[in-house]
Design an enzyme around this catalytic site. Structure first.
Site, mmCIF file in Angstrom:
data_model
loop_
_atom_site.group_PDB
_atom_site.id
_atom_site.type_symbol
_atom_site.label_atom_id
_atom_site.label_comp_id
_atom_site.label_asym_id
_atom_site.label_seq_id
_atom_site.Cartn_x
_atom_site.Cartn_y
_atom_site.Cartn_z
ATOM 1 N N PRO A 10 0.810 -1.211 0.000
ATOM 2 C CG PRO A 10 -0.578 -1.511 1.810
ATOM 3 C CD PRO A 10 0.707 -1.961 1.243
ATOM 4 C CD GLU A 11 4.026 2.417 -3.740
ATOM 5 O OE1 GLU A 11 4.225 3.509 -4.302
ATOM 6 O OE2 GLU A 11 4.494 1.348 -4.162
#
Length: 275
Positions: free
Chosen positions: A2-3
């Site tokens: 997750p960015e």
DNA sequence: AGACAAGCCTGTCCGC
DNA sequence: TGCGGACAGGCTTGTC
């Protein structure tokens, strides 16, 4: 992994399911996340009986604000934050369960435990939240401001862009994508970035992040949103994971090098150290 | 079986 | 010698 786009997608899908709801019961596994021992008492104090007011995001962090404080949440690399029916099976590596009304609960699952789920008392803004750098989606994220940050460090530009205290939200995937889109070589020393390169990078960073959000995130392994849905952005990546495949612009094979112990994908013909 | 993926923190080392 | 920045190593588990 997750960015920013994945975390923002989680936030958007989480908000309508959480805001206004009251947490009736709190459960925490005994396992530590990011070397932090669970603080069950503090968790109960800040969440049990509390009503969720907002879910905010800064960089890759989420802040669930409640009437009694809240929780600072980071998904690490394998974290999932989902709202599920209470009677459904509890998956392995479930670390937090917050019982909501109407037979639903918020669950935090993180097999690799690189994530964070830390309660905080009202007015005690967590350190991580305030140490973050530029918000790449803000109006104030201009080419000049970006360049100013980059000129402060001698590291390779790829590593500088991953520094959350300089710019908050880029991770390994979107960094490779942004550098490709901006035609900037990942090994370029950050302090030598030209105004023209900074201008292209600013636009490229916003483009890749906004595209990621539009596609509801990149699901390469285990990323899902709050309803359990995968994203589609993996189908739109131009260089990441395309080692040896032809560059979408020039046909030259995409190359992979290791920088800062992380794989970096780029096109040696399209991405230059100069200009 | 062992390498690898990832984000972030920590400990150490380097150069000014 | 002191300081800050840079960087390597560690954490963790599922997957190949």
């Amino acid at each position: 992994m997750p960015e920013l786009p994945e975390v923002e997608t989680v936030r958007r899908s989480l908000e309508p399911l959480l805001v206004g709801r009251t947490i009736s019961k709190v459960w925490r596994s005994p396992l530590a996340l990011r070397r932090e021992k669970p603080d069950t008492r503090l968790l109960a104090k800040t969440l049990q009986g509390a009503r969720v007011e907002r879910v905010e995001r800064a960089g890759k962090y989420l802040l669930m604000r409640t009437t009694q404080g809240g929780a600072l949440i980071h998904l690490g690399m394998s974290g999932q934050l989902t709202v599920e029916k209470s009677h459904t099976e509890i998956r392995p590596h479930t670390h937090v369960r917050l019982e909501l009304s109407r037979g639903a609960e918020l669950r935090y699952v993180d097999p690799r435990r690189f994530g964070l789920f830390r309660p905080y008392l009202p007015d005690a803004v967590p350190n991580e939240w305030s140490a973050l750098g530029l918000d790449p989606l803000a109006r104030s994220f201009t080419a000049a401001v970006l360049r100013e940050q980059l000129l402060r460090t001698s590291r390779a530009i790829k590593l500088a862009l991953l520094d959350q205290e300089l710019i908050a939200g880029l991770g390994n995937i979107y960094v490779s994508e942004a550098l490709f889109l901006a035609s900037v070589h990942p090994a370029l020393p950050a302090k030598t970035v030209t105004a023209a390169q900074a201008a292209r990078l600013r636009d490229a960073i916003q483009d890749v992040l906004e595209q990621g959000i539009r596609n509801r995130g990149t699901s390469l392994s285990d990323y899902v949103d709050a309803t359990g849905e995968s994203g589609n952005n993996q189908d739109f990546l131009k260089v990441y994971g395309r080692d040896g495949k032809p560059c979408v612009t020039c046909g030259e094979p995409v190359r992979m090098v290791v920088m800062g112990a992380r794989s970096t994908f780029f096109c040696a013909r399209c991405q230059k150290r100069r200009g």
